[in-house]
Write an enzyme that holds these catalytic residues in place. Structure first.
Site, short mmCIF file in Angstrom:
data_model
loop_
_atom_site.label_atom_id
_atom_site.label_comp_id
_atom_site.label_asym_id
_atom_site.label_seq_id
_atom_site.Cartn_x
_atom_site.Cartn_y
_atom_site.Cartn_z
N GLU A 132 0.77 -1.36 -0.05
CA GLU A 132 -0.16 0.00 -0.10
C GLU A 132 0.93 1.17 -0.01
O GLU A 132 0.58 2.30 -0.59
CB GLU A 132 -0.96 -0.09 1.18
CG GLU A 132 -1.74 -1.03 1.44
CD GLU A 132 -2.80 -1.03 0.45
OE1 GLU A 132 -3.15 -0.45 -0.43
OE2 GLU A 132 -3.64 -2.39 0.30
C1 HEC Z 1 -3.79 2.94 0.25
C2 HEC Z 1 -4.84 2.46 1.51
C3 HEC Z 1 -4.22 1.66 2.54
C4 HEC Z 1 -3.24 1.96 3.22
C5 HEC Z 1 -2.11 2.92 3.39
C6 HEC Z 1 -2.98 0.66 4.37
N1 HEC Z 1 -4.31 -0.08 4.30
FE1 HEC Z 1 -4.59 -1.49 5.46
N2 HEC Z 1 -5.85 -2.36 4.11
C7 HEC Z 1 -6.10 -1.45 2.74
C8 HEC Z 1 -6.97 -2.61 1.80
C9 HEC Z 1 -7.47 -2.11 0.37
C10 HEC Z 1 -6.99 -3.72 2.70
C11 HEC Z 1 -7.82 -5.00 2.35
C12 HEC Z 1 -6.60 -5.80 1.58
C13 HEC Z 1 -6.91 -7.35 1.21
O1 HEC Z 1 -7.77 -7.84 1.71
O2 HEC Z 1 -6.13 -7.77 0.13
C14 HEC Z 1 -6.50 -3.42 4.11
C15 HEC Z 1 -6.36 -4.44 5.04
C16 HEC Z 1 -5.98 -4.10 6.36
C17 HEC Z 1 -5.90 -5.02 7.42
C18 HEC Z 1 -6.99 -6.03 7.72
C19 HEC Z 1 -8.44 -6.02 8.30
C20 HEC Z 1 -9.17 -7.35 7.88
O3 HEC Z 1 -10.33 -7.28 8.60
O4 HEC Z 1 -8.85 -8.02 7.37
C21 HEC Z 1 -5.56 -4.49 8.67
C22 HEC Z 1 -5.59 -4.58 10.08
C23 HEC Z 1 -4.98 -2.97 8.02
N3 HEC Z 1 -5.26 -3.18 6.94
C24 HEC Z 1 -4.15 -2.18 8.73
C25 HEC Z 1 -3.19 -1.11 8.38
C26 HEC Z 1 -2.10 -0.70 8.67
C27 HEC Z 1 -1.56 -1.01 10.17
C28 HEC Z 1 -1.35 0.10 7.95
C29 HEC Z 1 -0.21 0.71 7.77
C30 HEC Z 1 0.98 0.04 8.23
C31 HEC Z 1 -2.29 0.01 6.75
N4 HEC Z 1 -3.36 -0.99 6.71
C32 HEC Z 1 -2.05 0.80 5.48
C33 HEC Z 1 -5.80 -0.33 2.58
C34 HEC Z 1 -4.50 0.39 3.10
#
Ligand code: HEC
Ligand code: HEC
Length: 325
Positions: A132
């Site tokens: 991301e």
């Molecule tokens: C550009 C947007 C973006 C950023 C920046 C981002 N995320 Fe996410 N995050 C997502 C997306 C989209 C998913 C789902 C991806 C997948 O399921 O493959 C996700 C999934 C997750 C999940 C899983 C939740 C679940 O119920 O499955 C967690 C926890 C999470 N992110 C935490 C974080 C953390 C901590 C950071 C920073 C280190 C972060 N994310 C940075 C977009 C982002």
């Protein structure tokens, strides 16, 4: 498990039996209920100093390649832990193909991401920083270690100081503090009869009777099993985005029966986390619930039934953060 807890229904249950039952309910008011849904603990005891450090890192744009994006960009905490748009855009300008799930209560999930490809929050952070936020640990470590305040905090909390493993540990510790306890429904589960209205209670009974609870159960009303999306009819309202199909559970297990299978999402705070489904193209809860009845249970429901279900879902809205913070 839950089915063994369901209260039997007897047509002859009336008159004095009912009076006795009502009496029993009153006598036992305040006792926790035996239900397929469990309350969120009111506090997840965490290491306070790690949580504070993790909170700062979570909001720090220096974790991303262009110093413009933090975890909070896509998972804002004042936005119920998600961005509220169908698909977010990564640091490299590429659109994600899956909707951003909430970070609140993620610690209760059996795995992280829609297909559960990682089991720990630490591994999820590893991927988020790389994919991301387009960064790598060399760059992140360099930027974090340049900051005096960080260096001092890390030295206090971790023997090894600023290290990738410690950064992941601190953010994961912070994520474990992100719970939404004390919803009205949790108070009801703990024995407070007045916490939800009779209509909301009817909504919960319907949720169980229709079978929603067979997939949405446990602490998160979801998050504890994987299931096919669109068992009877598709949940997609338009053309599915490109490679979303390649990000299902089959991508993890390789088993063809896992095609179109995803982690059942949590229904905690679901009234606040539109848009819905892995593709994020369903804008309203009304439509999501109708699609669920048809797609997952193979039946239509009336508008009145839909509204009862939504009334119940509203009682799952909790307080942001536990009491131990
Ligand atoms: C550009 C947007 C973006 C950023 C920046 C981002 N995320 Fe996410 N995050 C997502 C997306 C989209 C998913 C789902 C991806 C997948 O399921 O493959 C996700 C999934 C997750 C999940 C899983 C939740 C679940 O119920 O499955 C967690 C926890 C999470 N992110 C935490 C974080 C953390 C901590 C950071 C920073 C280190 C972060 N994310 C940075 C977009 C982002
Ligand atoms: C057979 C398992 C199953 C049953 C039964 C089921 N669901 Fe779901 N539910 C899922 C899965 C899987 C998803 C994710 C689908 C997707 O993203 O494509 C989901 C998603 C949802 C969502 C969207 C959540 C979000 O954040 O995107 C809501 C709301 C929902 N279900 C409510 C219900 C209700 C109400 C019922 C009963 C009428 C129900 N579900 C019955 C498995 C089920």
């Amino acid at each position: 498990m839950w089915s063994s807890c369901a209260r039997p229904r007897h047509p002859w249950l009336s008159g004095w039996v009912l009076v006795w039952l009502v009496g029993a309910t009153v006598t036992f008011a305040g006792e926790p209920r035996n239900e397929p849904v469990l309350p969120i603990p009111t506090c997840t005891a965490m290491d306070g100093e790690k949580v504070r450090l993790g909170k700062r890192l979570y909001h720090d744009v220096r974790l991303s390649a262009n110093n413009a994006m933090s975890c909070a960009t896509c998972h804002p905490l004042d936005g119920w832990g998600m961005d509220g748009i169908p698909l977010s855009t990564r640091v490299d300008g590429v659109s994600n193909t899956l909707n951003t799930p909430t970070v609140f209560n993620a610690l209760f999930n059996i795995g992280q991401f829609w297909n559960g490809r990682v089991t720990s929050l630490e591994d999820q952070i590893e991927e988020s920083v790389r994919v991301e936020m387009g960064s790598n640990w060399n760059d992140v470590l360099r930027k974090v270690a340049q900051d005096d305040a960080y260096r001092q905090s890390f030295a206090r909390v971790y023997r090894g100081g600023v290290q990738a493993v410690n950064i992941r540990d601190a953010i994961a510790e912070f994520e474990r503090s992100l719970i939404t306890p004390n919803s009205r429904f949790d108070r009801y589960l703990r024995g407070d009869d007045q916490a939800i209205t009779p209509l909301e209670r009817q909504g919960y009974e319907l949720f169980k009777k229709l079978g929603c609870v067979s997939c949405h159960q446990g602490v998160n009303l979801g998050g504890n099993l994987f299931h096919r999306s669109g068992v009877f009819t598709t949940l997609e309202t338009g053309e599915p985005p490109g490679d979303a199909r390649e990000q299902d559970r089959m991508a993890v297990t390789g088993a063809s029966e896992d095609a179109r299978v995803f982690k059942v999402p949590t229904l905690r705070n679901v009234t606040r986390t539109a848009p819905y489904f892995h593709h994020g193209d369903v804008a309203t809860l009304e439509e999501a619930v109708m699609l669920m009845a048809r797609g997952q249970l193979g039946r239509g429901i009336s508008v009145a039934e839909r509204d009862l279900l939504i009334g119940f879902l509203g009682t799952l809205e909790g307080a942001l953060y536990g009491e131990c913070r």
